[in-house]
Design a protein around this motif. Structure first.
Motif, PDB file in Angstrom:
ATOM      1  N   THR A   1       0.876  -1.273  -0.102  1.00 60.12           N
ATOM      2  CA  THR A   1       0.000   0.047   0.035  1.00 60.12           C
ATOM      3  C   THR A   1       0.955   1.358   0.029  1.00 60.12           C
ATOM      4  O   THR A   1       2.057   1.288   0.450  1.00 60.12           O
ATOM      5  CB  THR A   1      -0.868   0.075   1.219  1.00 60.12           C
ATOM      6  OG1 THR A   1      -0.231  -0.013   2.491  1.00 60.12           O
ATOM      7  CG2 THR A   1      -1.977  -1.134   1.181  1.00 60.12           C
ATOM      8  N   ASP A   2       0.264   2.195  -0.618  1.00 59.29           N
ATOM      9  CA  ASP A   2       0.743   3.629  -0.394  1.00 59.29           C
ATOM     10  C   ASP A   2       0.248   4.445   0.755  1.00 59.29           C
ATOM     11  O   ASP A   2      -0.553   4.133   1.561  1.00 59.29           O
ATOM     12  CB  ASP A   2       0.874   4.449  -1.704  1.00 59.29           C
ATOM     13  CG  ASP A   2      -0.604   4.928  -2.227  1.00 59.29           C
ATOM     14  OD1 ASP A   2      -1.662   4.851  -1.209  1.00 59.29           O
ATOM     15  OD2 ASP A   2      -0.787   5.310  -3.070  1.00 59.29           O
TER      16      ASP A   2
ATOM     17  N   ARG B   1      -3.846   2.952  -0.915  1.00 59.98           N
ATOM     18  CA  ARG B   1      -4.228   1.996  -2.384  1.00 59.98           C
ATOM     19  C   ARG B   1      -2.989   0.837  -2.498  1.00 59.98           C
ATOM     20  O   ARG B   1      -2.271   1.035  -1.711  1.00 59.98           O
ATOM     21  CB  ARG B   1      -3.848   3.254  -3.708  1.00 59.98           C
ATOM     22  CG  ARG B   1      -4.701   4.269  -3.814  1.00 59.98           C
ATOM     23  CD  ARG B   1      -4.696   5.167  -4.781  1.00 59.98           C
ATOM     24  NE  ARG B   1      -3.094   5.619  -4.569  1.00 59.98           N
ATOM     25  CZ  ARG B   1      -2.446   6.131  -5.810  1.00 59.98           C
ATOM     26  NH1 ARG B   1      -2.843   6.401  -7.133  1.00 59.98           N
ATOM     27  NH2 ARG B   1      -1.079   6.535  -5.433  1.00 59.98           N
TER      28      ARG B   1
ATOM     29  N   LEU C   1      -0.976  -1.918  -4.766  1.00 62.04           N
ATOM     30  CA  LEU C   1      -0.140  -2.028  -5.956  1.00 62.04           C
ATOM     31  C   LEU C   1      -0.682  -3.094  -6.649  1.00 62.04           C
ATOM     32  O   LEU C   1      -0.248  -4.424  -6.195  1.00 62.04           O
ATOM     33  CB  LEU C   1       1.253  -1.666  -5.685  1.00 62.04           C
ATOM     34  CG  LEU C   1       2.265  -1.895  -6.931  1.00 62.04           C
ATOM     35  CD1 LEU C   1       1.986  -0.719  -7.850  1.00 62.04           C
ATOM     36  CD2 LEU C   1       3.669  -2.058  -6.483  1.00 62.04           C
TER      37      LEU C   1
ATOM     38  N   SER D   1      -0.174  -0.703 -11.566  1.00 61.93           N
ATOM     39  CA  SER D   1      -1.208   0.560 -11.258  1.00 61.93           C
ATOM     40  C   SER D   1      -1.911   0.454  -9.616  1.00 61.93           C
ATOM     41  O   SER D   1      -1.674  -0.529  -9.012  1.00 61.93           O
ATOM     42  CB  SER D   1      -2.407   0.314 -12.079  1.00 61.93           C
ATOM     43  OG  SER D   1      -3.067  -1.004 -11.843  1.00 61.93           O
ATOM     44  N   TRP D   2      -2.127   1.555  -9.084  1.00 62.51           N
ATOM     45  CA  TRP D   2      -2.724   1.472  -7.561  1.00 62.51           C
ATOM     46  C   TRP D   2      -3.953   1.468  -7.808  1.00 62.51           C
ATOM     47  O   TRP D   2      -4.699   2.242  -8.559  1.00 62.51           O
ATOM     48  CB  TRP D   2      -2.114   2.884  -7.150  1.00 62.51           C
ATOM     49  CG  TRP D   2      -0.599   2.914  -6.999  1.00 62.51           C
ATOM     50  CD1 TRP D   2       0.489   3.343  -7.634  1.00 62.51           C
ATOM     51  CD2 TRP D   2       0.190   2.329  -5.976  1.00 62.51           C
ATOM     52  NE1 TRP D   2       1.571   3.392  -7.146  1.00 62.51           N
ATOM     53  CE2 TRP D   2       1.506   2.555  -6.055  1.00 62.51           C
ATOM     54  CE3 TRP D   2      -0.237   1.752  -4.615  1.00 62.51           C
ATOM     55  CZ2 TRP D   2       2.761   2.231  -5.050  1.00 62.51           C
ATOM     56  CZ3 TRP D   2       0.737   1.209  -3.784  1.00 62.51           C
ATOM     57  CH2 TRP D   2       2.162   1.541  -3.884  1.00 62.51           C
ATOM     58  N   HIS D   3      -4.641   1.028  -6.754  1.00 59.88           N
ATOM     59  CA  HIS D   3      -6.117   0.751  -6.834  1.00 59.88           C
ATOM     60  C   HIS D   3      -6.599   0.796  -5.461  1.00 59.88           C
ATOM     61  O   HIS D   3      -5.897   0.248  -4.556  1.00 59.88           O
ATOM     62  CB  HIS D   3      -6.608  -0.572  -7.358  1.00 59.88           C
ATOM     63  CG  HIS D   3      -6.182  -0.763  -8.811  1.00 59.88           C
ATOM     64  ND1 HIS D   3      -6.783  -0.599  -9.985  1.00 59.88           N
ATOM     65  CD2 HIS D   3      -4.966  -1.231  -9.421  1.00 59.88           C
ATOM     66  CE1 HIS D   3      -6.304  -0.588 -11.030  1.00 59.88           C
ATOM     67  NE2 HIS D   3      -5.207  -1.001 -10.466  1.00 59.88           N
TER      68      HIS D   3
END
Length: 173
Positions: free
Chosen positions: A13-14, A18, A20, A114-116
């Motif tokens: 996570t960031d 989110r 990765l 991509s980040w979700h």
């Protein structure tokens, strides 16, 4: 019964929470957590740090172990397009945080990162990814879970029920 394969993955996570994900290959391939297989005489922690950096370019901090997930299919049964039985895989899934605001190195080609948001994952994620993200965001640790093996050849963007995947109601609190 097939040989056992040991693997690692991480719910990275960031700062905003989110997750990765990596979409490998071309077309409608499924999104998955970053990770890979253990090398001989390598432990899960070292493998996770190595594989995730190699696959994504990100250095990560491991926080804890979400759980150990068993990927398997019906024993002795071959999947469409496969000559032998489905592999038996044990995956150590870690909770991790991205170290820094951008990757330490450029990721190799072949993985579209991509980040979700965990509550808005793409429709085409692997069953392991959906289970592990659900467990990680619910702050579960030490999970032991069987996850059905669904080969990548079924990744099509159709709802899981139309692809023959069985939804596990325990994954959707």
């Amino acid at each position: 019964m097939s040989a056992l394969t040991w693997a690692v993955a991480a719910v990275v996570t960031d700062d905003t929470g989110r997750v990765l994900l990596c979409q490998q290959g071309r077309g409608t391939r499924r999104y998955a957590l970053p990770g890979g297989r253990l090398r001989p005489a390598e432990g899960p922690v070292r493998a996770a740090l190595r594989d995730i950096r190699a696959e994504t370019g990100w250095d990560i901090e491991l926080i804890d172990l979400v759980g150990v997930y068993h990927l398997g299919g019906p024993s002795g049964e071959a999947a469409a397009g496969r000559a032998g039985p489905l592999p038996d895989v044990l995956v150590h899934v870690f909770r991790a945080r991205a170290a820094g605001v951008r990757p330490a190195t450029d990721p190799p080609p072949g993985c579209r990162l991509s980040w979700h948001s965990p509550d808005a994952l793409p429709a085409v994620v692997t069953p392991l990814t959906r289970a592990a993200v659900t467990d990680a965001t619910a702050d579960r640790s030490g999970v032991l879970r069987d996850v059905p093996w669904v080969p990548d050849t079924v990744a099509s963007g159709q709802p899981p029920e139309q692809r023959g995947e069985v939804a596990d109601p325990s994954l959707h609190p």
